[in-house]
Design a protein around this motif. Structure first.
Motif, PDB file in Angstrom:
ATOM      1  N   GLY A 125      52.041  10.796  40.296  1.00 44.26           N
ATOM      2  CA  GLY A 125      51.862  10.201  41.606  1.00 44.26           C
ATOM      3  C   GLY A 125      53.185   9.750  42.197  1.00 44.26           C
ATOM      4  O   GLY A 125      53.967   9.055  41.534  1.00 44.26           O
ATOM      5  N   GLY A 126      53.450  10.150  43.422  1.00 46.93           N
ATOM      6  CA  GLY A 126      54.701   9.795  44.067  1.00 46.93           C
ATOM      7  C   GLY A 126      55.806  10.804  43.873  1.00 46.93           C
ATOM      8  O   GLY A 126      56.862  10.706  44.516  1.00 46.93           O
ATOM      9  N   VAL A 127      55.612  11.812  43.002  1.00 48.09           N
ATOM     10  CA  VAL A 127      56.605  12.872  42.825  1.00 48.09           C
ATOM     11  C   VAL A 127      56.529  13.801  44.033  1.00 48.09           C
ATOM     12  O   VAL A 127      55.454  14.284  44.380  1.00 48.09           O
ATOM     13  CB  VAL A 127      56.357  13.649  41.518  1.00 48.09           C
ATOM     14  N   GLU A 128      57.639  14.080  44.659  1.00 48.15           N
ATOM     15  CA  GLU A 128      57.656  14.871  45.888  1.00 48.15           C
ATOM     16  C   GLU A 128      57.890  16.356  45.651  1.00 48.15           C
ATOM     17  O   GLU A 128      57.867  17.145  46.592  1.00 48.15           O
ATOM     18  CB  GLU A 128      58.740  14.336  46.832  1.00 48.15           C
ATOM     19  N   ALA A 129      58.118  16.765  44.434  1.00 49.78           N
ATOM     20  CA  ALA A 129      58.392  18.173  44.149  1.00 49.78           C
ATOM     21  C   ALA A 129      57.163  19.029  44.428  1.00 49.78           C
ATOM     22  O   ALA A 129      56.030  18.569  44.302  1.00 49.78           O
ATOM     23  CB  ALA A 129      58.820  18.324  42.689  1.00 49.78           C
ATOM     24  N   PRO A 130      57.357  20.300  44.785  1.00 54.02           N
ATOM     25  CA  PRO A 130      56.213  21.190  45.001  1.00 54.02           C
ATOM     26  C   PRO A 130      55.540  21.565  43.693  1.00 54.02           C
ATOM     27  O   PRO A 130      56.169  21.563  42.633  1.00 54.02           O
ATOM     28  CB  PRO A 130      56.846  22.413  45.668  1.00 54.02           C
ATOM     29  N   GLY A 218      41.418  19.558  46.627  1.00 60.05           N
ATOM     30  CA  GLY A 218      41.190  19.970  45.241  1.00 60.05           C
ATOM     31  C   GLY A 218      42.304  19.478  44.353  1.00 60.05           C
ATOM     32  O   GLY A 218      43.002  18.507  44.663  1.00 60.05           O
ATOM     33  N   GLY A 219      42.504  20.165  43.245  1.00 55.69           N
ATOM     34  CA  GLY A 219      43.535  19.763  42.301  1.00 55.69           C
ATOM     35  C   GLY A 219      43.477  20.617  41.063  1.00 55.69           C
ATOM     36  O   GLY A 219      42.860  21.690  41.051  1.00 55.69           O
ATOM     37  N   ASP A 220      44.119  20.149  40.008  1.00 56.72           N
ATOM     38  CA  ASP A 220      44.143  20.873  38.739  1.00 56.72           C
ATOM     39  C   ASP A 220      42.911  20.471  37.935  1.00 56.72           C
ATOM     40  O   ASP A 220      42.912  19.458  37.221  1.00 56.72           O
ATOM     41  CB  ASP A 220      45.424  20.549  37.970  1.00 56.72           C
ATOM     42  N   LEU A 221      41.851  21.239  38.063  1.00 54.62           N
ATOM     43  CA  LEU A 221      40.579  20.950  37.412  1.00 54.62           C
ATOM     44  C   LEU A 221      40.458  21.802  36.153  1.00 54.62           C
ATOM     45  O   LEU A 221      40.501  23.034  36.219  1.00 54.62           O
ATOM     46  CB  LEU A 221      39.406  21.246  38.359  1.00 54.62           C
ATOM     47  N   CYS A 222      40.316  21.154  35.017  1.00 59.70           N
ATOM     48  CA  CYS A 222      40.304  21.846  33.724  1.00 59.70           C
ATOM     49  C   CYS A 222      38.994  21.569  33.002  1.00 59.70           C
ATOM     50  O   CYS A 222      38.599  20.403  32.839  1.00 59.70           O
ATOM     51  CB  CYS A 222      41.489  21.370  32.881  1.00 59.70           C
ATOM     52  N   TYR A 223      38.318  22.626  32.563  1.00 63.98           N
ATOM     53  CA  TYR A 223      37.052  22.456  31.844  1.00 63.98           C
ATOM     54  C   TYR A 223      37.312  21.776  30.507  1.00 63.98           C
ATOM     55  O   TYR A 223      38.294  22.064  29.823  1.00 63.98           O
ATOM     56  CB  TYR A 223      36.395  23.816  31.637  1.00 63.98           C
ATOM     57  N   GLY A 283      47.549  15.835  51.344  1.00 64.37           N
ATOM     58  CA  GLY A 283      47.953  16.867  52.288  1.00 64.37           C
ATOM     59  C   GLY A 283      48.651  18.054  51.658  1.00 64.37           C
ATOM     60  O   GLY A 283      49.294  18.847  52.356  1.00 64.37           O
ATOM     61  N   ARG A 284      48.564  18.208  50.331  1.00 66.92           N
ATOM     62  CA  ARG A 284      49.204  19.337  49.677  1.00 66.92           C
ATOM     63  C   ARG A 284      48.471  19.675  48.392  1.00 66.92           C
ATOM     64  O   ARG A 284      47.727  18.863  47.838  1.00 66.92           O
ATOM     65  CB  ARG A 284      50.671  19.025  49.361  1.00 66.92           C
ATOM     66  N   ASP A 285      48.668  20.898  47.941  1.00 68.90           N
ATOM     67  CA  ASP A 285      48.090  21.310  46.666  1.00 68.90           C
ATOM     68  C   ASP A 285      48.848  20.634  45.527  1.00 68.90           C
ATOM     69  O   ASP A 285      50.069  20.471  45.597  1.00 68.90           O
ATOM     70  CB  ASP A 285      48.179  22.826  46.501  1.00 68.90           C
ATOM     71  N   LEU A 286      48.127  20.256  44.491  1.00 67.22           N
ATOM     72  CA  LEU A 286      48.765  19.583  43.363  1.00 67.22           C
ATOM     73  C   LEU A 286      48.189  20.127  42.060  1.00 67.22           C
ATOM     74  O   LEU A 286      46.998  19.963  41.788  1.00 67.22           O
ATOM     75  CB  LEU A 286      48.523  18.066  43.437  1.00 67.22           C
ATOM     76  N   HIS A 287      49.014  20.814  41.308  1.00 67.81           N
ATOM     77  CA  HIS A 287      48.590  21.265  39.990  1.00 67.81           C
ATOM     78  C   HIS A 287      49.787  21.273  39.044  1.00 67.81           C
ATOM     79  O   HIS A 287      50.930  21.086  39.470  1.00 67.81           O
ATOM     80  CB  HIS A 287      47.908  22.635  40.045  1.00 67.81           C
ATOM     81  N   LEU A 288      49.504  21.446  37.770  1.00 65.93           N
ATOM     82  CA  LEU A 288      50.517  21.260  36.738  1.00 65.93           C
ATOM     83  C   LEU A 288      50.995  22.585  36.166  1.00 65.93           C
ATOM     84  O   LEU A 288      50.241  23.560  36.089  1.00 65.93           O
ATOM     85  CB  LEU A 288      49.961  20.384  35.611  1.00 65.93           C
ATOM     86  N   ASP A 289      52.225  22.581  35.732  1.00 67.75           N
ATOM     87  CA  ASP A 289      52.830  23.724  35.053  1.00 67.75           C
ATOM     88  C   ASP A 289      52.480  23.624  33.560  1.00 67.75           C
ATOM     89  O   ASP A 289      52.801  22.624  32.909  1.00 67.75           O
ATOM     90  CB  ASP A 289      54.349  23.673  35.249  1.00 67.75           C
TER      91      ASP A 289
END
Length: 322
Positions: A125-130, A218-223, A283-289
């Motif tokens: 939260g608060g990280v501005e990187a894409p 949405g977001g990074d949704l993991c089963y 206002g942006r997509d957020l998912h993890l590497d």
């Protein structure tokens, strides 16, 4: 044996199942009276042991090592003073810190091969990187919620104690997890209530979460079955090259995709989402590497949105709906 704190909880149960499937033995620790759930029932070969202990009671925790040969720990039990009002604030913090330090004390005394610590996607939260967000991004020294606040504290403490004790400590930054045994509503993402409402034949209540319930949110949704397997693979890997790993799906999933998958699994379901994005959201997509996770364990998600929802709907229709 691998000890899992919170081992009969949502993620803990699926992590235990994955470790058992990998041939490991597990000791599941729960503060409340333990009750083995269906995914773990029938494990009669002696590789599953359930114990009741409060992590704030160091003697009780260390006593587990007198009864079992514990070689690793996955610490998933709540280490956050949450929900609000559960304890007086200072006492809540004391319990949270005491439980974490007791787990480290036990890990050092037992000389475990690895200690995995649950963290959260919320630390970004608060990280501005894409997106996708990688583990080596610098994190701000602020947090909008108690969960990422205390997970950041835990990661910092883990780094210090790993260096001081020589323990192999791994931070598990867990994404938005959903599926069997999860709560029917989440304060953070809308998928659980969409699926439960569809199975009940109801129109979903979109007042929770407070934002992010529009079709393009949405977001990074993991089963959860993928999450449990990822944690298990990290715990048993011969060698890990990093201290911190994202445990997530590694892709963006929109509520619109979720609604489409629900429509296929539950024909006629009334999933009525607001169009576009919620203006109150990020206002942006957020998912993890999850490159680190893939490279060091060979992990690949077994479930996409459609197959995960189909599996979840089948589980709920089998009499598991709340």
């Amino acid at each position: 044996m691998i000890l899992i704190t919170g081992g009969l909880g949502f993620i803990g149960t699926h992590t235990a199942r994955a470790l058992l499937d990998l041939g490991e033995s597990v000791v599941l620790v729960q503060r409340r009276a333990p009750e083995v759930t269906a995914p773990l029932a029938g494990q009669a070969d002696g590789r599953l042991v359930v114990e009741q202990a409060d992590l704030t009671d160091r003697a009780a925790l260390l006593g587990l090592g007198d009864r079992h040969k514990i070689t690793g720990i996955v610490h998933l039990a709540g280490s956050v003073p949450w929900p609000p009002g559960a304890d007086e604030p200072v006492e809540g913090v004391r319990k949270s810190v005491a439980g974490l330090l007791n787990v480290f004390h036990a890990a050092a005394e037992w000389q475990v091969s690895r200690l995995g610590l649950a963290s959260t996607i919320g630390v970004y939260g608060g990280v501005e990187a894409p997106s996708p967000l990688a583990e080596d991004l610098p994190l701000p020294m602020t947090a909008h919620h108690p969960i990422p606040t205390f997970k950041k504290i835990g990661e910092l403490v883990a780094g210090h104690l790993a260096g001081a004790t020589g323990l192999d400590v791994v931070n598990l930054r867990i994404g938005a997890i959903w599926g069997p045994l999860g709560h029917p509503r989440s304060p953070f993402f809308v998928l659980p209530q969409l699926v439960h409402a569809a199975v009940r034949g109801e129109v979903p209540d979109l007042t929770s979460p407070a934002w992010g319930a529009n079709a393009e949110d949405g977001g990074d949704l993991c089963y959860v079955k993928d999450c449990g397997r990822a944690i298990a693979l990290l715990q048993v890997a011969d060698r890990l090259r990093h201290r911190t790993y994202n445990v997530a799906g590694g892709r963006m999933t929109t509520n619109g995709e979720v609604a489409e998958a629900i429509g296929r699994a539950v024909p006629g379901a009334r999933v009525e989402l607001r169009e576009g994005r919620d203006p109150a959201g990020p206002g942006r997509d957020l998912h993890l590497d999850i490159t680190r996770l893939r490279e060091d364990t060979g992990f690949e998600p077994a479930y996409d949105t459609a197959s995960g929802i189909a599996d979840y709907v089948s589980w709920l229709r089998a009499g598991n709906a709340r």
